[in-house]
Enzyme design. Structure first.
Site, PDB file in Angstrom:
ATOM      1  N   GLU A   7      34.840  21.122 -21.138  1.00 23.25           N
ATOM      2  CA  GLU A   7      35.352  19.814 -20.735  1.00 23.25           C
ATOM      3  C   GLU A   7      36.669  19.522 -21.454  1.00 23.25           C
ATOM      4  O   GLU A   7      36.821  19.770 -22.654  1.00 23.25           O
ATOM      5  CB  GLU A   7      34.327  18.734 -21.097  1.00 23.25           C
ATOM      6  CG  GLU A   7      34.803  17.316 -20.793  1.00 23.25           C
ATOM      7  CD  GLU A   7      33.923  16.243 -21.407  1.00 23.25           C
ATOM      8  OE1 GLU A   7      33.954  15.111 -20.897  1.00 23.25           O
ATOM      9  OE2 GLU A   7      33.221  16.529 -22.397  1.00 23.25           O
TER      10      GLU A   7
ATOM     11  N   LYS B   3      32.862  13.101 -13.510  1.00 24.74           N
ATOM     12  CA  LYS B   3      31.932  12.756 -14.578  1.00 24.74           C
ATOM     13  C   LYS B   3      31.363  11.378 -14.277  1.00 24.74           C
ATOM     14  O   LYS B   3      32.116  10.433 -13.999  1.00 24.74           O
ATOM     15  CB  LYS B   3      32.639  12.766 -15.934  1.00 24.74           C
ATOM     16  CG  LYS B   3      31.704  12.571 -17.114  1.00 24.74           C
ATOM     17  CD  LYS B   3      32.418  12.767 -18.441  1.00 24.74           C
ATOM     18  CE  LYS B   3      31.452  12.677 -19.619  1.00 24.74           C
ATOM     19  NZ  LYS B   3      32.131  12.914 -20.914  1.00 24.74           N
TER      20      LYS B   3
ATOM     21  N   CYS C 118      29.273  17.203 -19.744  1.00 26.91           N
ATOM     22  CA  CYS C 118      28.963  16.742 -21.094  1.00 26.91           C
ATOM     23  C   CYS C 118      27.875  15.664 -21.130  1.00 26.91           C
ATOM     24  O   CYS C 118      26.693  15.976 -21.024  1.00 26.91           O
ATOM     25  CB  CYS C 118      30.249  16.268 -21.771  1.00 26.91           C
ATOM     26  SG  CYS C 118      30.105  16.126 -23.582  1.00 26.91           S
TER      27      CYS C 118
END
Length: 520
Positions: A270, A345, A379
């Site tokens: 990321e 995300k 993440c």
């Protein structure tokens, strides 16, 4: 106001397909570029090949243009067959001697346009042939390969010495080197194979690839009980850069490694692109993130080209994107067929909101690939079990989690949750993070990572559920094979069967849009 980024502007289309008669003109042009001293196919020869064995003739199209081709036929193996005589073995290109039930595939020609060399197109064609052999239970593939580099060395050495030196890597030949790399074994040298081939001085190599799924002694095909997928994960060293070209050089190295090891997927961390801030003027974090987003077109062009050139599906970590004046953290999937997808995300950490002003996306996707459906969870997203439950319901067997954490505590959360997702949903999870420091780059100054590939925990998997893991904070590439067939059987017959044993009468996860609500 900046509109949503259109990834189609950066896509190309790579297609391996059966050859057609209307490819004839393109194939003649290709032959004239590849074999300037040789007579190209006649239309009647191509027509005969397609009539006799249509599945054995293939081309690769890139953006609608024929860039490579492959021709072959099936024969029954005979030690006395005149493999040294191309005209007899290939029926002068008409292949009327093709045997549909033959046990040996004979490759009569392979061409790659010089303008597209270096893109591993020959590997794709050899893989096409190998898969055809597996499907039909063909025992072996035999080819007579050119050695076009020999003419430069003909005055210094015999052809036999030349091929031996190519095999032991002390010399390079543009054809033989690629064939050895694709699993062919040198069985001999054939003089006067194609007298018109001046670059090879008429010589050809006699090469063989054996289909390990067939036992020729009993004439039986083994049951394929594995479905391997090779995953690469980059533990990426953050370092200061002078310009975007240095970033491109660094990332290309890792993709080249993945290509050499024939990885199906390569995962980057990321926001490893925050390296770019090291050569940009210092700004407040929110403005710096938006300035970094201006490199998104160059980033997309670079990774789209590498995915095709190195024949590898790339999860390109993530990159900041500005759309309609909103800042998003987006992970892009660059398929090796040239297409591109994106996963926003969804869950934004307090630090990201405070420092960068990032907003969360609104859709959890599952992407089809040539190795099955996958999910990308960036993440913090891996720390929400609902996303993996939804991904599993949509058919995903693999989750790729690019992460970027500054401390061991943050990394520990990613690691623990990724391992839990494997157990809960009978899936593989790969995680990849950044290491190293970026002095003077706010919110990206320190990093902690231990990249890994996790599995379910049961007797058929590694005992601790760790397929592979890197040493902490050392730049490296993990490469590990996972077996999707093993995963399927585990889901049905494992020691515990979490997926089947869910109490949907007590709980569930609802997902979908306003008019498309589903529950798992």
């Amino acid at each position: 106001m900046q509109p949503k980024i259109d990834v189609s502007e950066f896509e190309s289309k790579v297609l391996v397909r059966p050859m057609r008669l209307d490819d004839y003109e393109a194939l003649v042009k290709l032959q004239q570029k590849c074999f300037q001293d040789m007579e190209p196919w006649g239309r009647d020869q191509l027509k005969s090949q397609l009539e006799q064995f249509p599945e054995g003739q293939a081309v690769i199209e890139i953006d609608g243009q024929v860039a490579a081709s492959s021709s072959s036929l099936l024969l029954n193996y005979d030690d006395n067959l005149e493999w040294h005589d191309w005209k007899k073995t290939a029926d002068s290109g008409y292949i009327r001697n093709h045997r549909p039930d033959g046990d040996t595939m004979y490759g009569i020609e392979m061409m790659v346009d010089p303008d597209y060399r270096g893109m591993r197109l020959s590997r794709r064609l050899y893989d096409y042939r190998k898969e055809l052999c597996r499907q039909r239970g063909v025992v072996r593939m035999i080819i007579g390969g050119r050695i076009p580099g020999y003419r430069k060395h003909a005055e210094q050495m015999k052809a036999s010495e030349y091929v031996e030196r190519v095999v032991n890597k002390s010399l390079y030949d543009p054809v033989l080197t690629a064939q050895i790399a694709n699993g062919f074994a040198l069985q001999g040298l054939i003089p006067n194979y194609l007298p018109s081939d001046a670059e090879s001085c008429g010589y050809a190599t006699f090469l063989e690839w054996k289909n390990l799924e067939v036992n020729p002694a009993i004439g039986r095909r083994f049951r394929r009980n594995v479905q391997p997928v090779r995953i690469g994960a980059v533990q990426y060293q953050m370092r200061t850069l002078a310009n975007f070209d240095e970033f491109a050089q660094q990332t290309r190295y890792f993709v080249d490694v993945a290509g050499d090891y024939k990885c199906d997927f390569l995962l980057f961390p990321e926001l490893f692109t925050t390296q770019l801030l090291s050569f940009m003027p210092g700004q407040r974090p929110g403005m710096a993130a938006r300035a970094m987003a201006e490199f998104t077109p160059q980033y997309l062009e670079l990774f789209a080209d590498m995915a095709v050139s190195f024949d590898c599906n790339i999860i390109g970590g993530s990159q900041f994107v500005v759309e309609e004046d909103r800042l998003y953290n987006v992970s892009f999937l660059f398929r090796r067929d040239g297409s591109i997808e994106k996963q926003y995300k969804l869950h934004i950490t307090p630090s990201e909101r405070r420092w960068w002003g990032v907003l969360g996306g609104s859709s959890s996707e599952v992407f089809d690939t040539d190795c099955g459906p996958i999910s990308i969870q960036v993440c913090y997203d891996i720390q929400f079990p609902e996303l993996s439950r939804i991904a599993a319901a949509k058919g995903a067997n693999m989750v790729f989690c690019p992460f970027n954490t500054d401390t061991r505590h943050g990394y520990g959360r990613v690691r623990a949750c990724a391992r839990a997702r494997c157990i809960e949903n009978h899936m593989y999870v790969a995680i990849a993070g950044c290491t190293g420091n970026l002095p003077f780059v706010e919110n990206a100054d320190i990093h902690y990572a231990q990249s890994a590939i996790f599995t379910p925990v049961d007797v058929v998997f590694p005992r601790d559920g760790i397929g592979a893991e890197a040493n902490p904070n050392i730049e490296t590439v993990l490469i590990h094979d996972v077996d999707l067939e093993l995963l399927r059987r585990h889901r049905q017959t494992g020691s515990v069967q979490n997926w089947q044993d869910r109490r949907k009468d007590l709980y569930g996860v609802a997902y979908g849009g306003e008019h498309d609500q589903r529950r798992v």
